[in-house]
Design a protein around this motif. Structure first.
Motif: not given
Length: 347
Positions: A161-169, A175-180, A196-200
């Motif tokens: 889900i983390a990968d999917q959400a990152e790719e979607s955003l 661009r700054l919605s990344f999983v580090s 925070q958008h990605l975290g939510q």
């Protein structure tokens, strides 16, 4: 009889007015190219900077080269039926030379022109990679379970889900919605995010897929341009029971389909009906449908089904369930209740 009174002052050919089309076309410059353009790109993720804005490159390098060469080419506004071809060659480690061929018509006269553009490739860390390498983050999604550790399946779902959400955003331009970082902790998973958008979004999707709830815990970390800066912890608490768990309640077997607080929406594996169970009505857990085995249907009768035990290969007789349609010679999924030494049909 009409008398032609207008001739081209240059070649003497008849014309309507002024120069004839051939001479006008010969005097007109069909195209011009900027001799050199610079392409700024990130060597880590290949994103490209245009002006002050970075964007992810979503085309093959050959198409990018052609696009940049054409963008550096100016074609006369009166040209029609234009056809453009670009040939490129790598002339150095950071240089590409492009030949732009243009064909068309100018004042109804077929024309052709050629020019060259040199592309200089300049490396620069993009905004996203700079933040990642600098350890920047805006939130952490913590995935934990109630009164237990999360299992391998839940870890896999959370990571996916983390990968999917990152790719979607990022595909949507964020661009700054990344999983580090995605780190396994002793009791669960910690997902470090760049926005925070990605975290939510990750917290919402994980609880939607696995059940449970999440809470947010902001922490003030500074100020920028007069605005307070926060880092947010998204604390996810998965329920004790999971979707797909098969539990025993009041002597019957039920498959958990959904969890709402401490109440379970369950599927009665004996009747096929759906009912709600409170957690304190559950006597024990026998497994999850993801762990189901395949048992061969040996025979069927109106009031009995013979299944081949996948461990002992002995035929075991049990009552059929109305929501399944076992077929002799075909497999059916079962869970093993070790305490009662019986097979439970789960579909």
């Amino acid at each position: 009889m009409a008398i032609q009174t207008s001739i081209c002052p240059r070649c003497g050919q008849p014309t309507e007015e002024g120069l004839c089309p051939q001479c006008r076309a010969a005097d007109t410059r069909l195209l011009a190219c900027e001799p050199r353009v610079t392409a700024v790109y990130c060597p880590v993720c290949d994103s490209q900077r245009r002006g002050k804005t970075w964007s992810d490159l979503r085309m093959p390098r050959e198409d990018l080269i052609a696009e940049m060469a054409i963008a550096a080419t100016s074609i006369h506004e009166d040209a029609k039926d234009i056809r453009v071809a670009v040939r490129s060659a790598e002339t150095g480690p950071n240089r590409t030379t492009c030949t732009v061929d243009v064909e068309g018509t100018l004042y109804s006269v077929p024309v052709h022109g050629t020019c060259e553009v040199e592309i200089l490739w300049q490396k620069e860390a993009c905004d996203r990679c700079s933040r990642i390498s600098g350890g920047y983050y805006e939130g952490i999604v913590q995935v934990r379970a109630t009164d237990r550790k999360i299992n391998a399946y839940e870890r896999s779902v959370a990571a996916s889900i983390a990968d999917q959400a990152e790719e979607s955003l990022q595909q949507a331009g964020d661009r700054l919605s990344f999983v580090s970082e995605l780190e396994d902790s002793r009791d669960g998973v910690d997902i470090t995010v760049g926005s925070q958008h990605l975290g939510q979004e990750i917290a919402r999707m994980i609880t939607g897929a696995l059940g449970g709830r999440y809470t947010t815990h902001p922490k003030l970390v500074g100020e920028k341009d007069g605005k307070a800066l926060y880092r947010v912890t998204y604390s996810i608490r998965l329920p004790f029971y999971q979707k797909g768990d098969v539990v025993v309640s009041h002597g019957g077997y039920f498959e958990v389909r959904d969890i709402d607080g401490r109440r379970l929406r369950a599927f009665d594996l004996a009747t096929g009906a759906t009912r709600t169970l409170a957690e304190d009505e559950v006597e024990r857990l026998i497994g999850n449908v993801r762990e189901a085995e395949s048992a061969l249907v040996v025979f069927t009768q109106p009031d009995i089904v013979g299944l081949m035990d996948p461990k002992t290969y002995r035929t075991r007789e049990q009552s059929p369930v109305p929501w399944t349609f076992p077929v002799e010679g075909q497999p059916i999924r079962v869970l093993r209740d070790e305490e009662q030494d019986r097979l439970v049909i789960v579909g």
